[in-house]
Design an enzyme around this catalytic site. Sequence first.
Site, PDB file in Angstrom:
ATOM      1  N   CYS A  83      -3.349  19.900  -2.646  1.00  0.00           N
ATOM      2  CA  CYS A  83      -4.693  20.060  -3.228  1.00  0.00           C
ATOM      3  C   CYS A  83      -5.171  21.504  -3.130  1.00  0.00           C
ATOM      4  CB  CYS A  83      -5.683  19.141  -2.546  1.00  0.00           C
ATOM      5  SG  CYS A  83      -5.019  17.504  -2.231  1.00  0.00           S
ATOM      6  N   HIS A 335     -11.503  16.044  -8.842  1.00  0.00           N
ATOM      7  CA  HIS A 335     -10.495  16.729  -8.029  1.00  0.00           C
ATOM      8  C   HIS A 335      -9.140  16.717  -8.739  1.00  0.00           C
ATOM      9  CE1 HIS A 335      -8.151  18.200  -4.811  1.00  0.00           C
ATOM     10  NE2 HIS A 335      -8.006  17.115  -4.097  1.00  0.00           N
TER      11      HIS A 335
END
Lengths: 390, 142
Positions: A83, A335
């Site tokens: 991420c 995200h």
Amino acid sequence: MGNKVAIVGIGHSVFGKRNDVSINELAWESISVALNDSGLTQKDIDFYTVGNYGLWSEEILTAVTVGEYAGLKCGSLKTEAACASGSAALKIAMDSVASGNSRIALAMGVEKMYNSPNSTIIELIGRAGNYFWEFENFGLTFPAYYALHATRYLNDFNAREEDLCEASIKSHHYGAMNKYAQFHKEITLSDCMNSKYVAKPLKIFDSSPITDGSAAVILAGEEEARKITDTPIYIESQGSATGSAYLGKRDDFAGLEASRRAAEIAYKGAGINDPTSQFDLFEVHDCFSIAEVMAYEDLGIARRGEGIKLLKEHQTYHDGKFPSNPDGGLKAKGHPIGATGISQAVEITKQLRGEADPGRQVQVRKGRALQHNVGGTGHYAYVTVYSRRN
Amino acid sequence: MIKDGIFFDRRTLELRYQMPVKNIEPFFKGLEEGKIRATKCKTCGSIYFPPQIHCPRCNPGIMEWIDLDGDGKLETFSSIEIAPTSFQNEGKYIVAIGLLKEGVRALAWIDAKESDLRIGKRIRLVARKKDDAFTYVFNLVE
Ligand SMILES: [Zn+2]
């Protein structure tokens, strides 16, 4: 360390379920805007990086397919830091400019998660830890990794699930004002508390969604940057650290040790001796509500166990003492794994330029902002300090 | 096939890895005998779980296999409510991390009622056979 590097152009796609576009088209949405924002063209770019985790989308050589679509032919690479792949893309592009190897570089991130069904995504992202010793036998999921931290945090600091929900309520409040965000609806405490568990104690509304999106920034050295724009946003320093893959190698589950080390390096590099008084804005990695709370503490803006207090007192709203994620954060903005780090950099640039939407623009007094981008569960950590002054 | 603007892939891919464990075979032999094994560096005394055959601290170090006692305390846990696709047939499970007597931590399922779990409770890591394969699990010590 070489030249100081500045952001001279930004672009951001609309985040969400973007089944209207291919991955290359989605990447172009932010690259084209960033080029126009800087007044530069593809010919000016000497190197570009693409943060992308992939697997759920069909293209493997995304730096190449995106480059072909976007008319980029200079050197490139794809970065993977889970991420935090976007921050890794920023780092490589920044180093390329700082070293003098590139005059101008482009760092972008793109993720097209909805090219696979949810079940495939849950499977693939759950494997992002120590595959052999965690996933193979015990079937961890991404929420489960953070849930293990949340259980410990709630226990150690006598906090409640309701307290964690405060982070999500704030995220959705700002998501509602951000036209690039995936969710535009405010939520209440009972919405959050009544949502289904994904990994106890974390619920759907404690979790960031599956997202398609892209973001891009264009970087130039200090002198060049001043010629390109009146509002360069300087990258003052970046700290990075790697945590253990196996969670059993950690001795603290109420925080992320790699975040703390990355912050320490970033603070040292930018001469920050008091993070509570030197920033106008924090973009923190809130893939889950608990992650935002731990971020406050790992970055040193709250004492251990007091992150919850900042939320309850609304100190991290845009008009509070420590404005955090006025774009809705990962939780409400969305995200898109490899794009998140660049999206945070875009938001910081907008905010420091004073170009954010009314209702979520922070007051810029110190001219400095902090970005905290975590890959996995503190497996990768990147902390970056930005300023609008030289 | 194109439906609602989406091209459905005609090519599928099955991923099934073939992972070398030759150097840590004593671990799996140990499980068959009901033991949980770790490696220990004879040079610096570091214990490794999961076991690894090199000591990065010493480079080189001389490693030996040790049997872990199994005794430990519960550090954290989570009941997984939405499991990965490849675990759909496993039923409900709770993942736990325990700090073992020897100072190393392990992550495994804990075979207990969720309402009985408290951080700090005494637990035991034991070997067990599951679907023809040996693995390990935490039990609560009453
Ligand atoms: Zn050693």
